[in-house]
Design an enzyme around this catalytic site. Structure first.
Site, PDB file in Angstrom:
ATOM      1  CG  HIS A 448      45.288  22.200  14.778  1.00  0.00           C
ATOM      2  ND1 HIS A 448      45.610  20.866  14.753  1.00  0.00           N
ATOM      3  CD2 HIS A 448      46.402  22.833  15.251  1.00  0.00           C
ATOM      4  CE1 HIS A 448      46.849  20.698  15.191  1.00  0.00           C
ATOM      5  NE2 HIS A 448      47.351  21.880  15.495  1.00  0.00           N
ATOM      6  CD  GLU A 449      47.495  26.343  15.465  1.00  0.00           C
ATOM      7  OE1 GLU A 449      47.881  26.395  16.656  1.00  0.00           O
ATOM      8  OE2 GLU A 449      48.131  25.737  14.577  1.00  0.00           O
ATOM      9  CG  HIS A 452      47.662  23.758  20.104  1.00  0.00           C
ATOM     10  ND1 HIS A 452      48.188  22.577  20.576  1.00  0.00           N
ATOM     11  CD2 HIS A 452      47.920  23.776  18.773  1.00  0.00           C
ATOM     12  CE1 HIS A 452      48.737  21.910  19.575  1.00  0.00           C
ATOM     13  NE2 HIS A 452      48.586  22.608  18.470  1.00  0.00           N
ATOM     14  CG  HIS A 455      46.195  20.545  25.944  1.00  0.00           C
ATOM     15  ND1 HIS A 455      47.288  19.997  25.315  1.00  0.00           N
ATOM     16  CD2 HIS A 455      46.031  19.826  27.081  1.00  0.00           C
ATOM     17  CE1 HIS A 455      47.750  18.987  26.036  1.00  0.00           C
ATOM     18  NE2 HIS A 455      47.017  18.860  27.111  1.00  0.00           N
TER      19      HIS A 455
END
Length: 657
Positions: A448-449, A452, A455
């Site tokens: 998940h992290e 980021h 992105h």
């Protein structure tokens, strides 16, 4: 190819003070130059574009300081960073809340200059945000709002620091560690013949799941509910008051309405309706799950009657239920997820799917020897750098997050500045005797992290505020929640896993059991998330002229948790005081669930092959690269080539409609 300046990490207190002075002076000069332009000569570039450029250098510095505040091992450096942050915030308010800037923007608006694409969005967002800063208010109200913002910034930083610096633990005997694996015990700090179990993630969560000593679990859980302390609860009360007062000055019914306006959800009513709908549909299922735990507890304790599950027992009995009904043993699962292998495999998959390469930068001197620097490239093009800082330290940010250091943009002279992001986690520290092994939850967190990170670094827009980190907060998590799905696919688990001793992939039977276990306590998980989201919306939807009762903040959360989750926490609990999201996700915690709708919908494009490079490159082009330069919903529609659907989201929650 790598060319990165890390001198900011090693500034002395005096050098930091000088650097802040210079950066503030340059921003003031830039703003004064914008103000001085004659009305007849105003253009998008010399007014709106110049306003954007004027904040870039200082934004970089503040992000660097925010990171050092969260990760630097030296308390003196963290203190100096906090002092500098306060100074910048105070000066920024004085500069950015300058009514002459609004006059300049109004003069430009009078020209009706035709704009398209990202330039138009920057102009529209700038005007909208300046109105939300209060420039349309009378002088007295504008002065009050400006003063409130200054106080609020200080309180938010103090609130976060109090949580990061909180240091508490229980001290237990070897006997009280019954149920915990030897590698966990070996990793604990010893105090004489006893062991210190802290509130840090690698200590807390395994203990709450596995420790047989009920009293020790109760003591540790109680301490965790006191994190931040009474002073932080008082800070939170004042933060809410200031937010509400500013919302009233700006003409909003509540702070929650103010927050919702520029986001995908648009209104606080829509956010609350969304969350209340989840609770209404899932609470019956969550109650059935809870009864199953109560029955298991009754059976295992040979009790003649049912005994309620207490606040410190949920993780313990849930884990036992998981092992018995899904035959998943967390400790056995961990053996297949050595951190170094998981990281290497994850990086390989991200490279494959997104069409980039990661190169370790050797010899970089960062804030700690554990921190590792990488460069992201595609052919001859560098997209910036990321840092891994994966292990816990005293005084370090206590959870997992991607911290922006520099966000990509194009400068005035046309040169491109690439980004730098730090991925900060708190996974078990590896040693020669004790390898770092991740739980499946931690693998999911890492995926998940790092989403980021990608992105932010792969956004290629012109303007800094249109970087991927600039998308609405109720959409930003979707771009990472999408990659969480890798943790639940056998085709990916095979690559992520490697037994710590044999190197074998996770057996197929274990993979299937793990994936089936995703349904375990799923209703309770989402009810817990929705409860926090509803609490966040409620405390930020109070009458704008009301004083916030400090104790009621804690009591109201306790009552709401009992109402929604059927779990009663102690009256002494101060949970909101230790909930770090209250400083950055105010009235926005609903966004984790809201964005999940879009994440699961976008992931449908990967269902045939989760590592399909052609889909990944299209995702990079249609969603990641535009960042915040386009409307978030338009990005989703462009990637899916259809309108959004909540079908996958409802299925994940176990809801059939």
């Amino acid at each position: 190819m790598s060319n990165i300046d890390t001198r900011w990490i090693h500034r002395t207190s005096d050098a930091l003070d000088d650097a802040v002075t210079r950066a503030l002076a340059r921003k003031r000069e830039d703003l004064d130059a914008i103000i001085a332009i004659p009305a007849s000569e105003r253009t998008f570039l010399n007014t709106i574009g110049a306003l954007e450029h004027a904040g870039n250098e200082l934004a970089d510095m503040q992000q660097q300081l925010d990171l050092l505040l969260g990760v630097h091992p030296d308390a003196a450096v963290r203190e100096a960073a906090q002092t500098a942050i306060h100074r910048i915030e105070e000066a920024n308010i004085g500069m950015e809340y300058d009514r002459r800037l609004w006059v300049a923007v109004e003069q430009w608006l009078a020209h009706s200059e035709h704009l398209e694409g990202s330039d138009k969005k920057l102009a529209d967002d700038t005007v909208r945000d300046m109105r939300r800063m209060g420039f349309a208010l009378n002088d007295a109200d504008f002065g009050t709002l400006k003063k409130n913002v200054a106080e609020l910034k200080k309180l938010e930083t103090q609130f976060e620091t109090a949580i990061n610096d909180w240091d508490d633990a229980i001290v237990v005997t070897k006997e009280q560690l019954a149920g915990l694996p030897q590698r966990y015990i070996d990793g604990l700090t010893k105090e004489g013949e006893r062991y210190r179990v802290s509130l840090e993630y690698p200590d807390l969560f395994p203990f709450m799941r596995l420790a047989e000593d009920d009293d020790a679990r109760r003591e540790l859980a109680t301490k965790n509910l006191l994190k931040g302390g009474r002073p932080n609860l008082e800070r939170l009360a004042r933060m809410i008051e200031l937010r509400q007062k500013n919302a009233q000055l700006l003409g909003y019914a509540t702070h929650a309405d103010f927050v919702a306006e520029p986001r995908m959800v648009k209104t606080a009513h829509t956010a609350r309706t969304f969350i209340e709908g989840i609770l209404r549909k899932l609470i019956p299922a969550a109650r059935r799950e809870l009864v199953a735990l109560i029955d298991l507890k009754k059976e295992k304790l040979n009790s003649p009657r049912r005994i309620p599950i207490h606040f410190h027992e949920m993780a313990y009995w849930s884990h036992k239920h998981l092992r018995e009904h899904y035959h998943v043993d967390d400790e056995q699962v961990k053996e297949y997820f050595p951190l170094q292998h998981v990281v290497a495999s994850m990086l390989a998959m991200y490279q494959e799917v997104l069409g980039v390469q990661f190169h370790r930068v050797e010899g970089a001197t960062l804030w700690h020897e554990d921190a590792q620097l990488y460069e992201v490239v595609d052919g001859a093009t560098s997209y910036g750098h990321f840092v891994f800082d994966l292990y816990p330290r005293r005084g370090k940010y206590g959870h997992a997050a991607a911290f922006p250091v520099t966000l990509g943009r194009v400068e005035r002279d046309g040169t491109r500045v690439t980004g730098m992001i730090a991925l900060v986690c708190n996974f078990p520290q590896h040693t020669a005797e004790r390898p770092s092994l991740l739980s499946h939850d931690e693998v999911e967190t890492l995926l998940h992290e790092f989403g980021h990170v990608m992105h932010a670094l792969l956004s290629t827009g012109t303007w800094q505020r249109q970087n991927g980190f600039g998308v609405p907060l109720d959409f930003v998590e979707a771009l990472s929640q999408l990659f969480e799905e890798w943790a639940w696919d056998t085709r990916v688990l095979a690559r992520l896993s490697s037994h710590v001793v044999s190197g074998a992939f996770m057996p197929e039977e274990m993979q299937k059991a793990l994936i089936a276990s995703r349904r375990h306590m799923v209703a309770n998980f989402y009810v817990q998330q929705a409860t926090k989201a509803l609490y966040d919306l409620k405390i930020h939807s109070q009458p704008t002229d009301a004083l916030v009762d400090v104790q009621a903040l804690a009591d109201d959360y306790r009552k709401l948790q009992l109402e929604c989750e059927a779990i009663e926490i102690p009256e002494s609990s101060l949970f909101p005081a230790g909930w770090g999201h209250m400083s950055d996700y105010d009235a926005g915690y609903y966004g984790y669930l809201w964005s999940k709708v879009y994440a699961l919908d976008m992931y449908t494009a990967f269902l045939d092959d989760p590592l399909d490079a052609s889909v990944g490159l299209r995702y990079r082009r249609e969603v990641l690269q535009p960042g915040a330069s386009h409307d978030a919903l338009a990005l989703v529609k462009s990637f899916l080539q259809r309108g959004p659907s909540d079908t996958s989201f409802l299925e994940a929650l176990g809801i059939k409609e």
